[in-house]
Scaffold this motif. Structure first.
Motif, PDB file in Angstrom:
ATOM      1  N   LYS A 151       0.837  -1.203   0.000  1.00 51.96           N
ATOM      2  CA  LYS A 151       0.000   0.000   0.000  1.00 51.96           C
ATOM      3  C   LYS A 151       0.872   1.253   0.000  1.00 51.96           C
ATOM      4  O   LYS A 151       0.625   2.202  -0.748  1.00 51.96           O
ATOM      5  N   ALA A 152       1.921   1.231   0.832  1.00 55.51           N
ATOM      6  CA  ALA A 152       2.810   2.391   0.921  1.00 55.51           C
ATOM      7  C   ALA A 152       3.481   2.665  -0.420  1.00 55.51           C
ATOM      8  O   ALA A 152       3.840   3.801  -0.734  1.00 55.51           O
ATOM      9  N   LEU A 153       3.658   1.614  -1.217  1.00 56.12           N
ATOM     10  CA  LEU A 153       4.344   1.775  -2.499  1.00 56.12           C
ATOM     11  C   LEU A 153       3.363   2.014  -3.645  1.00 56.12           C
ATOM     12  O   LEU A 153       3.758   2.142  -4.797  1.00 56.12           O
ATOM     13  N   GLY A 154       2.070   2.029  -3.304  1.00 50.52           N
ATOM     14  CA  GLY A 154       1.057   2.265  -4.337  1.00 50.52           C
ATOM     15  C   GLY A 154       0.857   1.088  -5.272  1.00 50.52           C
ATOM     16  O   GLY A 154       0.497   1.254  -6.428  1.00 50.52           O
ATOM     17  N   ILE A 155       1.092  -0.133  -4.761  1.00 50.10           N
ATOM     18  CA  ILE A 155       1.018  -1.320  -5.617  1.00 50.10           C
ATOM     19  C   ILE A 155      -0.282  -2.086  -5.370  1.00 50.10           C
ATOM     20  O   ILE A 155      -0.601  -2.432  -4.234  1.00 50.10           O
ATOM     21  N   GLY A 156      -1.006  -2.343  -6.441  1.00 49.59           N
ATOM     22  CA  GLY A 156      -2.239  -3.121  -6.333  1.00 49.59           C
ATOM     23  C   GLY A 156      -1.911  -4.610  -6.356  1.00 49.59           C
ATOM     24  O   GLY A 156      -0.897  -5.019  -6.892  1.00 49.59           O
TER      25      GLY A 156
END
Length: 405
Positions: A151-156
């Motif tokens: 989530k912190a890395l913006g990864i789905g």
RNA sequence: GUGGAAUUAGCUCAGUCGGUUAGAGCAUCAGGUUGUGGUUCUGAGGGUCGUGGGUUCGAUUCCCAUAUUCCACCCCA
């Protein structure tokens, strides 16, 4: 020209910025969860991996970087992180000390495989291992941590979940499955015929359509769990629901090796090609005793960094520091002194070639500097330095004496 | 390990039915009357066409080998 070896890459400039951003983000989160960094050697005795991975399948013979060193030791470049951490855990007698020990690590791993996208011979993993916690809450903690990092890395992602049972229910299930496969007779493919002997659970995710049709009615481990495994699995699902972490049960999600038990999970991405698993983990309560330690419950996960790289959403870059440029050869001396002063607290980059103001502004822009500072004829005459703030677009002529204060 | 595709400028890619100066966009650098960027216009530099052999008067183009990348399989700790 000498090239790097097959499947072994350099990581430079922008790629490294991503790489570093990942390590920083993941490490920060691991520390917040109470984990401590551990560094173990890249080279270990081959016996360690033989025993942790088992002699089964092609892994040891075919896919490890194994060789005899100059002292005639049989050694291996580590193919994964868990074995080394467990070895360290036992070697330092933490198993006898008791209590809870939580570690995270990151570094290079080596597997002698045919490379493709997301599958390299030298690759990097970030992982955590937790020793001494029997509770399924720790399994949930692992999953929450991976979810936090992604989530912190913006990864789905999609989260796949399964239970592998334990020594009470797994062997019985295995037998049940083998006799089911045998009941299929000769209709299964050659690969499955082999898997039936080496790793029967793998037949369930055979790519062959004919096999898949046969296996529709195969017994599922999830329906054959013993009481303890079943209740842990139910608890895990409840915890994930409470934390609104979405998951899908994947009864084909397996770990081939004997020391795995109960929780198994995998985070997958649909945007990175066929090697879609970005993180995997689970409980391995039996590995410590397999490696001569005192039986200790353990659970962990590992993330494949290369597979995440292109998915990471980087934060907006902020302009910072100074770019120094000379418009006259004589100006370099005061500029170098100015840069030296700035570098005590901020980034300072100096362009040595005398160039036009326009060229220097472009240069400052390119390295994303906040300030462009130049000295040309006019500044030399007034013993000063011209500084432009590239964000506010304000500019000022500062006497060098003031600049150095 | 098995099968297939690709490899041309720093990057992404055109192209040559085998023939003399191999192109574009982006990037780089320089200029736009001589000191103002990220968003303009003009121009320039940059390629032994992955490497090594072979066929040919001649190969970047055809053939073989090899390296690397990618795809599918095997495997996936």
């Amino acid at each position: 020209m000498i090239q790097s070896l097959r499947g072994m890459n350099d990581i430079l400039s922008e790629d490294y910025e991503r790489f570093e951003y990942f390590i920083t983000t993941a490490s920060t989160i691991a520390k917040r969860y109470g984990f401590h960094y551990i560094e173990t050697p890249l080279l270990e005795e081959t016996a360690l991996f033989k025993r942790s991975v088992g002699e089964s399948s092609d892994i040891v013979g075919k896919e490890m970087y194994q060789f005899i060193d100059k002292g005639e030791n049989d050694v291996c470049l580590r193919p994964e992180g868990t074995a080394g951490v467990v070895r360290a855990f036992i070697q330092h007698k933490l198993d006898k000390k008791g209590g809870i020990h939580r570690f995270y690590y990151h570094g290079a791993m080596f597997r002698y495989e045919r490379p493709q996208k997301g599958r390299l011979r030298e690759f990097h993993q970030f992982g955590v291992e937790s020793f001494g916690v029997d509770s399924v809450y720790e399994d949930a903690l692992m999953i929450m941590m991976v979810a936090d990092i992604l989530k912190a890395l913006g990864i789905g992602y999609r989260l796949k979940l399964n239970s592998l049972g334990d020594q009470n229910c797994m062997p019985a299930y295995r037998e049940k499955l083998v006799s089911f496969i045998e009941s299929c007779g000769d209709s299964i493919c050659g690969d499955c015929e082999r898997r039936k002997l080496t790793n029967p659970i793998r037949v369930l995710d055979c790519k062959n359509e004919a096999c898949q049709n046969l296996y529709v009615n195969a017994p599922k481990l999830i329906n054959n769990l013993c009481e303890g495994c079943q209740s842990d699995f139910d608890t895990l699902k409840t915890i994930l629901d409470q934390h609104t972490i979405a998951y899908e049960i994947d009864t084909n999600l397996v770990r081939g090796l004997d020391y795995y038990s109960k929780t198994a999970f995998e985070f997958v991405s649909d945007n990175i090609g066929s090697q879609s698993a970005i993180a995997g983990g689970g409980r391995y309560d039996r590995l410590i005793e397999f490696l001569d330690g005192k039986p200790t419950p353990a659970v962990g996960f590992a993330l494949g960094i290369e597979r995440l790289m292109e998915l990471i959403v980087m934060p907006e870059p902020v302009r910072e520091g100074y770019y120094f440029g000379a418009m006259d050869a004589e100006a370099i001396t005061p500029l170098l002194l100015a840069a030296e002063k700035i570098r005590r607290t901020q980034k300072a980059v100096v362009e040595y070639e005398p160039r036009s103001l326009k060229a220097h502004l472009k240069g400052a822009d390119r390295i994303n500097a906040r300030y462009c500072a130049v000295i040309g004829e006019n500044e030399l005459a007034q013993n000063s330095i011209w500084v432009k703030d590239l964000v506010d677009k304000t500019e000022s002529l500062i006497p060098l004496n003031d600049f150095f204060v």
